[in-house]
Design an enzyme around this catalytic site. Sequence first.
Site, PDB file in Angstrom:
ATOM      1  N   TRP A 163       0.857  -1.189   0.000  1.00 25.42           N
ATOM      2  CA  TRP A 163       0.000   0.000   0.000  1.00 25.42           C
ATOM      3  C   TRP A 163       0.890   1.234   0.000  1.00 25.42           C
ATOM      4  O   TRP A 163       2.090   1.123   0.240  1.00 25.42           O
ATOM      5  CB  TRP A 163      -0.950  -0.013   1.211  1.00 25.42           C
ATOM      6  N   ASP A 186       0.297  11.820  -0.091  1.00 22.18           N
ATOM      7  CA  ASP A 186      -0.660  12.839   0.354  1.00 22.18           C
ATOM      8  C   ASP A 186      -1.979  12.200   0.812  1.00 22.18           C
ATOM      9  O   ASP A 186      -2.080  10.978   0.953  1.00 22.18           O
ATOM     10  CB  ASP A 186      -0.873  13.890  -0.750  1.00 22.18           C
ATOM     11  N   GLU A 188      -2.956   9.460  -1.285  1.00 26.53           N
ATOM     12  CA  GLU A 188      -2.017   8.344  -1.359  1.00 26.53           C
ATOM     13  C   GLU A 188      -1.204   8.412  -2.640  1.00 26.53           C
ATOM     14  O   GLU A 188      -0.918   7.402  -3.272  1.00 26.53           O
ATOM     15  CB  GLU A 188      -2.790   7.015  -1.213  1.00 26.53           C
ATOM     16  N   GLU A 207     -17.991   7.319  -1.944  1.00 29.00           N
ATOM     17  CA  GLU A 207     -16.721   8.070  -1.934  1.00 29.00           C
ATOM     18  C   GLU A 207     -16.745   9.180  -2.982  1.00 29.00           C
ATOM     19  O   GLU A 207     -16.324  10.300  -2.722  1.00 29.00           O
ATOM     20  CB  GLU A 207     -15.578   7.094  -2.233  1.00 29.00           C
TER      21      GLU A 207
HETATM   22  C1  BGC Z   1      -8.365   7.835  -0.686  1.00 23.81           C
HETATM   23  C2  BGC Z   1      -7.867   8.104   0.715  1.00 23.81           C
HETATM   24  C3  BGC Z   1      -8.702   7.333   1.721  1.00 23.81           C
HETATM   25  C4  BGC Z   1      -8.810   5.860   1.346  1.00 23.81           C
HETATM   26  C5  BGC Z   1      -9.787   5.124   2.233  1.00 23.81           C
HETATM   27  C6  BGC Z   1      -8.401   6.338  -0.930  1.00 23.81           C
HETATM   28  O1  BGC Z   1      -8.875   6.100  -2.209  1.00 23.81           O
HETATM   29  O2  BGC Z   1      -7.514   8.456  -1.622  1.00 23.81           O
HETATM   30  O3  BGC Z   1      -7.953   9.469   1.018  1.00 23.81           O
HETATM   31  O4  BGC Z   1      -8.115   7.478   2.983  1.00 23.81           O
HETATM   32  O5  BGC Z   1      -9.241   5.739   0.027  1.00 23.81           O
HETATM   33  O6  BGC Z   1     -11.062   5.695   2.198  1.00 23.81           O
END
Ligand code: BGC
Length: 378
Positions: free
Chosen positions: A125, A175, A178, A330
């Site tokens: 990850w 960031d 990610e 999301e």
């Molecule tokens: C996002 C992160 C988030 C993670 C879990 C990723 O796709 O970029 O900001 O912490 O998903 O929700």
Amino acid sequence: MDLSHVTAPNAEAERARYAELARRSHAVITHYQDVGGAYPASPTFSAYRGFAWLRDGSFTVEGVSRYGDTASANRFHDWAAGVLTRRRSEVDALVAARARGELPPVERMLPTRFTFTGENGSDPWWDFQTDGYGMWLWAAVTHAERHGIDPARWLPGFEVAVDYLVTSWDRPCYDWWEEHVEHRHVSTLAAVRGGLVAVADHLDADRRATALGVAEQIRSLVLAEGVADGHLTKWLGTSEVDGSLPSCVVPFGLVDGTLAEATLSAVAADLDVDGGVHRFTADVFYGGGQWPLLSALLGWNLAARGDTAGALRYLRWIAAQADADGDLPEQVPHHLLHPGSRDEWVARWGPVASPLLWSHGMFLILADELGLLPEGTS
Ligand code: BGC
């Protein structure tokens, strides 16, 4: 409850809808909370299943705390403090390495997401991200102060987070999204600083002085290298913005005044389409849709500045993204920045994550800012 800002002809129905979504948000979060206290990022999404992020969890728990569910929030903070306390010797080794002038490799740094029992995952990850550690400090202290809880119960965890941040804050890392491990990200720095400032008065004198010293260095660094065209930037040395930047104003308090105003305006101008906020213009993840949690972050900022009509516009947009069960995803695909990139992500990881607990936590925060949580909560 002051509803003067809900002016639609059917204001009562609209208020009831927000109250219902707030109840649903709280129910989703607490239904999926692990028995050990962790909040899973998204319980059913292939790539996130079985993991809890400090970033997602910190905003989720802030929503739960505002909703008035101190038991759920305490369980999360007990979990996070326990997970970090068990990392004491790992952090001591990182601090010692740095003191010897070594730079521990990225793979040795603490993870950004944990299994519910607090372990690292076995899948690779984008793990080195410092923001969540600062966010957790901020969320725990904010929750404790709101509800008159003695934060000392989490002190061993605070100390590990602080020691980790003061030994790692100046390093480039991934960031909020990610990405871009080669850069130093302004929203990450703001979260680290915000956490250190929030927790400072609960630390011993030496740690307090070190934490506040780093907080000041972060501010100077961002003001020197993280500003372009009068606004904060996505990372040091660019002129681009990012949808996470409003957090540098509220809640993390890195900047105020004209720099804050210009940053909020630049984010809205570049990334807000009809109330749905994008992460950044080059975003290809699921085609680069709009993120309810970022609309809530901008709305939270507007509410904090007294612009209730502006904040309500974002709440309204978010509420319209809930599915028939009241679940929030999301991201949504109504306006994609890079539509050609959507299918490859669907093929790789399946449909967009939903419910995303962070989205629900942010809904609770913004509803609370607007005085629109159900009666009897908060
Ligand atoms: C996002 C992160 C988030 C993670 C879990 C990723 O796709 O970029 O900001 O912490 O998903 O929700």
